[in-house]
Design an enzyme around this catalytic site. Structure first.
Site, PDB file in Angstrom:
ATOM      1  N   GLU A   3      -2.927   1.573  -2.059  1.00  0.00           N
ATOM      2  CA  GLU A   3      -2.886   0.932  -0.733  1.00  0.00           C
ATOM      3  C   GLU A   3      -2.855  -0.584  -0.893  1.00  0.00           C
ATOM      4  O   GLU A   3      -3.332  -1.119  -1.897  1.00  0.00           O
ATOM      5  CB  GLU A   3      -4.135   1.396   0.046  1.00  0.00           C
ATOM      6  N   ASP A   4      -2.308  -1.277   0.087  1.00  0.00           N
ATOM      7  CA  ASP A   4      -2.291  -2.740   0.016  1.00  0.00           C
ATOM      8  C   ASP A   4      -3.656  -3.329   0.378  1.00  0.00           C
ATOM      9  O   ASP A   4      -4.245  -4.081  -0.385  1.00  0.00           O
ATOM     10  CB  ASP A   4      -1.173  -3.340   0.893  1.00  0.00           C
ATOM     11  N   ASP A  10      -9.037  -2.452   5.353  1.00  0.00           N
ATOM     12  CA  ASP A  10      -9.514  -3.362   6.395  1.00  0.00           C
ATOM     13  C   ASP A  10     -10.632  -2.646   7.168  1.00  0.00           C
ATOM     14  O   ASP A  10     -11.779  -2.633   6.733  1.00  0.00           O
ATOM     15  CB  ASP A  10      -8.300  -3.717   7.263  1.00  0.00           C
ATOM     16  N   ASP A  60       2.923  -7.563   5.403  1.00  0.00           N
ATOM     17  CA  ASP A  60       3.712  -8.230   6.446  1.00  0.00           C
ATOM     18  C   ASP A  60       2.878  -8.787   7.588  1.00  0.00           C
ATOM     19  O   ASP A  60       1.738  -8.370   7.824  1.00  0.00           O
ATOM     20  CB  ASP A  60       4.693  -7.231   7.057  1.00  0.00           C
TER      21      ASP A  60
HETATM   22  P1  IMP Z   1      -7.281  -0.165   8.070  1.00  0.00           P
HETATM   23  O1  IMP Z   1      -6.919   1.202   8.512  1.00  0.00           O
HETATM   24  O2  IMP Z   1      -7.875  -0.976   9.167  1.00  0.00           O
HETATM   25  O3  IMP Z   1      -8.115  -0.199   6.812  1.00  0.00           O
HETATM   26  O4  IMP Z   1      -5.937  -0.932   7.809  1.00  0.00           O
HETATM   27  C1  IMP Z   1      -5.148  -0.737   6.747  1.00  0.00           C
HETATM   28  C2  IMP Z   1      -3.771  -1.291   7.018  1.00  0.00           C
HETATM   29  O5  IMP Z   1      -3.764  -2.362   7.973  1.00  0.00           O
HETATM   30  C3  IMP Z   1      -3.214  -1.914   5.773  1.00  0.00           C
HETATM   31  O6  IMP Z   1      -2.552  -0.955   5.009  1.00  0.00           O
HETATM   32  C4  IMP Z   1      -2.255  -2.939   6.320  1.00  0.00           C
HETATM   33  O7  IMP Z   1      -1.013  -2.342   6.579  1.00  0.00           O
HETATM   34  C5  IMP Z   1      -2.869  -3.357   7.618  1.00  0.00           C
HETATM   35  N1  IMP Z   1      -3.583  -4.641   7.449  1.00  0.00           N
HETATM   36  C6  IMP Z   1      -4.900  -4.833   7.357  1.00  0.00           C
HETATM   37  N2  IMP Z   1      -5.201  -6.128   7.198  1.00  0.00           N
HETATM   38  C7  IMP Z   1      -4.018  -6.779   7.184  1.00  0.00           C
HETATM   39  C8  IMP Z   1      -3.658  -8.157   7.014  1.00  0.00           C
HETATM   40  O8  IMP Z   1      -4.481  -9.069   6.830  1.00  0.00           O
HETATM   41  N3  IMP Z   1      -2.323  -8.423   7.036  1.00  0.00           N
HETATM   42  C9  IMP Z   1      -1.373  -7.469   7.235  1.00  0.00           C
HETATM   43  N4  IMP Z   1      -1.671  -6.177   7.371  1.00  0.00           N
HETATM   44  C10 IMP Z   1      -2.983  -5.834   7.353  1.00  0.00           C
END
Ligand code: IMP
Length: 180
Positions: free
Chosen positions: A101-102, A105, A161
């Site tokens: 995963e990138d 968050d 992105d």
């Molecule tokens: P989560 O489900 O909130 O953990 O979000 C994960 C996804 O949100 C990541 O795979 C990203 O695609 C996107 N994301 C979270 N933070 C950022 C950011 O700072 N920049 C761009 N995309 C983000």
């Protein structure tokens, strides 16, 4: 396309990312030493640069597959409800799986995806995220390996992105909106 003007300040250099990937790959190789059934699963689209560099640094017989889960749409806030937009091509029952995963968050995406993949009975399931924003967490999730912990900033580059732009930057930068 982003609607407000912004600038990008470099946060993690391409060189620092490459060095961290070398270290991570040594640990991943130790974990998966001897396996011939490892599938490296990239979460589209944000992990496409990271997984490309990661697999080329891994000296293991691997297969690569991709899965796409919905997350931010074109905005800066997570939707929290995770949907699978594109599933794996291959079965993972009895296989070793490394999910790539990138960013973690809120944690909803990787939490949902790892539960889904666990239900398919892999022999071993591990996860790696290039970036982690622990202060944003809403569900209790931690990847097995993390590249860098970062503060609560919106970042772009190295596959990541802002409204589909800036994925092609070779480094990780933080988005700063220009003064009015
Ligand atoms: P989560 O489900 O909130 O953990 O979000 C994960 C996804 O949100 C990541 O795979 C990203 O695609 C996107 N994301 C979270 N933070 C950022 C950011 O700072 N920049 C761009 N995309 C983000």
């Amino acid at each position: 396309m982003p609607t407000r003007p912004y600038v990008i300040d470099e946060m993690i250099s391409a060189k620092a990312i490459a060095a961290r990937i070398e270290d991570l790959c040594r640990e991943i190789q130790t974990e998966f030493a001897g396996t011939d059934k490892l599938v490296v699963v990239g979460l589209l689209r944000g992990s496409f640069v990271f997984i490309a560099d990661l697999v080329r640094e891994l000296d293991l017989p691997i297969e690569v597959d991709f899965l796409e889960a919905s997350s931010y749409g074109d905005g800066m806030e997570s939707t929290r409800e995770v949907r699978i937009l594109k599933d794996l091509r291959g079965a993972i029952e009895g296989r070793d799986v490394l999910v790539v995963e990138d960013i973690v968050d809120t944690g909803h995406t990787l939490n949902h995806v790892t539960h889904l993949l666990e239900s398919r009975l892999p022999a071993r399931l591990k996860s790696i995220a290039l970036l982690d924003k622990p202060s944003r967490r809403e569900v209790d999730f931690k990847a097995n390996w993390t590249g860098f912990e970062i503060p609560d900033e919106f970042v772009v580059g190295y596959g990541i992105d802002f409204a589909q732009r800036n994925r092609n930057l070779p480094y990780i930068g933080k988005v700063r909106f220009a003064e009015k």
